[in-house]
Design an enzyme around this catalytic site. Structure first.
Site, PDB file in Angstrom:
ATOM      1  CG  ASP A  26      -2.293  10.238   8.497  1.00  0.00           C
ATOM      2  OD1 ASP A  26      -1.196  10.816   8.564  1.00  0.00           O
ATOM      3  OD2 ASP A  26      -2.429   9.075   8.057  1.00  0.00           O
ATOM      4  CE  LYS A  85       4.710  13.211   8.293  1.00  0.00           C
ATOM      5  NZ  LYS A  85       3.570  12.299   8.501  1.00  0.00           N
ATOM      6  CD  GLU A 114       2.390  10.041  11.209  1.00  0.00           C
ATOM      7  OE1 GLU A 114       3.095   9.112  10.786  1.00  0.00           O
ATOM      8  OE2 GLU A 114       2.428  11.192  10.740  1.00  0.00           O
ATOM      9  CG  ASP A 149       2.693   4.141  10.390  1.00  0.00           C
ATOM     10  OD1 ASP A 149       2.703   3.968   9.155  1.00  0.00           O
ATOM     11  OD2 ASP A 149       2.207   5.156  10.921  1.00  0.00           O
TER      12      ASP A 149
HETATM   13  P1  ADP Z   1       2.174   8.127   4.560  1.00  0.00           P
HETATM   14  O1  ADP Z   1       1.630   7.914   5.914  1.00  0.00           O
HETATM   15  O2  ADP Z   1       3.656   8.260   4.544  1.00  0.00           O
HETATM   16  O3  ADP Z   1       1.489   9.192   3.796  1.00  0.00           O
HETATM   17  P2  ADP Z   1       0.714   5.857   3.539  1.00  0.00           P
HETATM   18  O4  ADP Z   1       0.426   5.060   4.731  1.00  0.00           O
HETATM   19  O5  ADP Z   1      -0.398   6.554   2.865  1.00  0.00           O
HETATM   20  O6  ADP Z   1       1.951   6.815   3.759  1.00  0.00           O
HETATM   21  O7  ADP Z   1       1.424   4.890   2.506  1.00  0.00           O
HETATM   22  C1  ADP Z   1       1.839   5.357   1.280  1.00  0.00           C
HETATM   23  C2  ADP Z   1       2.844   4.405   0.708  1.00  0.00           C
HETATM   24  O8  ADP Z   1       2.217   3.123   0.586  1.00  0.00           O
HETATM   25  C3  ADP Z   1       3.255   4.834  -0.678  1.00  0.00           C
HETATM   26  O9  ADP Z   1       4.652   4.653  -0.825  1.00  0.00           O
HETATM   27  C4  ADP Z   1       2.482   3.877  -1.560  1.00  0.00           C
HETATM   28  O10 ADP Z   1       3.139   3.629  -2.783  1.00  0.00           O
HETATM   29  C5  ADP Z   1       2.449   2.643  -0.683  1.00  0.00           C
HETATM   30  N1  ADP Z   1       1.348   1.730  -1.060  1.00  0.00           N
HETATM   31  C6  ADP Z   1       0.038   2.009  -1.142  1.00  0.00           C
HETATM   32  N2  ADP Z   1      -0.658   0.936  -1.541  1.00  0.00           N
HETATM   33  C7  ADP Z   1       0.265  -0.056  -1.714  1.00  0.00           C
HETATM   34  C8  ADP Z   1       0.193  -1.420  -2.140  1.00  0.00           C
HETATM   35  N3  ADP Z   1      -0.950  -1.959  -2.484  1.00  0.00           N
HETATM   36  N4  ADP Z   1       1.341  -2.130  -2.180  1.00  0.00           N
HETATM   37  C9  ADP Z   1       2.527  -1.566  -1.856  1.00  0.00           C
HETATM   38  N5  ADP Z   1       2.662  -0.298  -1.463  1.00  0.00           N
HETATM   39  C10 ADP Z   1       1.541   0.452  -1.390  1.00  0.00           C
HETATM   40 MG    MG Z   2       1.106   7.524   7.635  1.00  0.00          MG
END
Ligand code: ADP
Ligand code: MG
Length: 458
Positions: A11, A74, A151, A174
């Site tokens: 991912d 990205k 995804e 998502d």
């Molecule tokens: P991506 O797939 O875009 O890489 P993720 O699914 O890893 O993203 O999510 C990352 C986002 O989730 C970031 O903006 C991060 O700040 C947010 N995030 C992670 N944990 C929390 C939380 N506990 N509460 C709110 N937002 C969160």
């Molecule tokens: Mg993601």
């Protein structure tokens, strides 16, 4: 004895990336040996020593050497944007390749064997150019990109593996760091069939961080009389962003959080001034209300395209770190009338699904397969006569969006003038009625047409 090749699932996220594989029929993620966690910030940095840093140490450098760090590359995939780290200029796919190379290394160290094949996930709404850039990144990193899957479909696959007997219509919501993807899938006898997808390519956790940053800047102006917006210092904006994200995450679990940034600016008389604020959940909800509300339209679009109402959904899977935000959960509850127990880890589901798909290549008997769909219509530029008269340059759709892939379709077109020897075919992707407003994918000419009257050749 030769070891069996292992295909990994990746991912490659806007904020975080993960790598995994299928171990004895179960997907597992590989931890970063530096942190012990499989969730690796998608951040690349070039240390002053010349060393390339990836993940957590790179993210930390945002505070000390922001001009040596690239995050959220990205969002620029498939575009001509260049990133500058120190004296290097890199394309988005080169940044992504750094991340992928690191993930590959982690996997090889963990599994003690060379890895050359990968399944990589992409947002369902990625265009062809964005997918191609992702594939290029994989190849630059030394992978053969076995397959790219959407995804949300991957997340559903991770869920589906534990529910092979379920017959359900599932909606995957998502919300990650930079994008929102909504996909609706049917599950029956181990087959996952993606039906419709919708999304917002410019909506994610980053926007929630920016809302807090804006609030902090306003408060600082009121309390200290200093306008940080005028500050071009990337260290200041790096610290503000970092504090904002930390506060946001904390507010998913608490009703208020304090933000403290000492020595943020120099005040009158040369004294350093710090920022001290308390942000309540209620204030955060107010700041981000419009962002949360923007999540509604893609859900409604995916439902409408499948001719379903919220009542037709058996389960909503919440995926992506930003679905931890209480107001986002509340929105889902307001649309569907309920929330379902968390069955997939929002940070890991996509990577676990990629690992399942990776393993399907070499391991049989898992009892699950899936079909995916294309998120954008494909067509060619043509002169169309219809309800609006004769429209030159119209987008004549050949494959409608939300079609199951792989797919094919045939349409006939005629020439427009007598003895026309050549036609130019321009292939576009998108939903706009005029071809030029969509994305041009390819152009070619067919130049050996038989000599005939207009409209006779097709
Ligand atoms: P991506 O797939 O875009 O890489 P993720 O699914 O890893 O993203 O999510 C990352 C986002 O989730 C970031 O903006 C991060 O700040 C947010 N995030 C992670 N944990 C929390 C939380 N506990 N509460 C709110 N937002 C969160
Ligand atoms: Mg993601």
């Amino acid at each position: 004895m030769a070891t069996t090749p292992i295909v990994v699932g990746i991912d490659l996220g806007t904020s975080t990336s993960e790598i995994g594989y299928l171990k004895n029929g179960k997907p597992v993620l590989i931890p970063d040996p530096n942190t012990g966690s499989p969730i690796i910030p998608s951040v690349v940095a070039l240390a002053p020593t010349g060393e390339v840093l990836i993940g957590t140490p790179a993210k930390r450098m945002l505070l000390s050497f922001p001009d040596r760090v690239v995050a959220e590359a990205k969002r620029a995939m498939g575009s001509p944007t260049m990133f500058t780290i120190a004296d290097q200029h890199l394309r988005p796919q080169e940044i992504a390749a750094h991340l992928l190379r690191y993930l590959k290394q982690i996997a090889e160290d963990h599994l003690q064997q060379p890895i050359s094949e990968a399944v990589v996930t992409v947002p369902a709404n990625f265009t062809d150019a964005q997918r191609q850039a992702t594939k290029d990144a994989g190849e630059l990193a030394g992978f053969r990109v076995e397959r790219m899957i959407n995804e949300p479909t991957a997340a559903a696959l991770a869920y589906g593996l534990d529910h092979v007997d379920a017959e359900e219509t599932v909606l995957v919501f998502d919300l990650g760091g930079g994008t929102l993807d909504v996909t609706l899938l049917d599950m029956f006898s181990g087959v996952l069939e993606a039906r419709t997808t919708a999304g917002d390519v410019a909506l994610g956790g980053k926007d929630f961080d920016d809302a807090i940053v804006g609030w902090l800047i306003d408060r600082f102006k009121q309390s200290a009389g200093i306008d940080l917006r005028a500050s071009a210092d990337p260290k200041v904006s790096g610290r503000l962003k970092d504090a904002a994200e930390t506060a946001k995450k904390e507010l998913s679990g608490t009703m208020s959080t304090s933000i403290s940034l000492p020595f943020l600016a120099i005040g009158a008389g040369g004294t350093p001034v710090g920022l001290e604020e308390t942000l309540s959940r209620a204030e955060f909800d107010r700041l981000t209300q419009s962002l949360v509300e923007r999540c509604r339209a893609p859900v409604m679009k995916a439902l409408a395209a499948a001719k379903l109402t919220p009542a037709g959904i058996d389960k909503v899977l919440l995926v992506g770190g930003s679905t931890r935000i209480p107001a986002v959960k509340e929105l889902i509850r307001s649309i569907f009338g309920k929330l379902w127990p968390t069955e997939v880890n929002p940070d890991e589901a996509v990577a676990l699904g990629a690992a399942v798909q990776a393993g399907l290549k070499t391991q049989t008997g898992l009892g699950i397969t899936f079909t995916d769909i294309c998120a954008h219509s494909l067509g060619i530029e043509a002169i169309v006569s219809g309800r609006y008269g004769v429209v030159p340059g119209a987008m004549s759709v050949i494959l409608e969006k939300n079609k199951t892939v792989p797919c094919s379709n045939m349409e006939s077109y005629s020439t427009v003038s007598d003895d026309q020897p050549v036609v130019r075919i321009a292939v576009y992707q998108g939903e706009e009625p005029l071809a030029k407003d969509n994305k041009l994918l390819a152009e070619f000419e067919i130049d050996d047409l038989p000599i005939m009257e207009a409209g006779e050749v097709d």
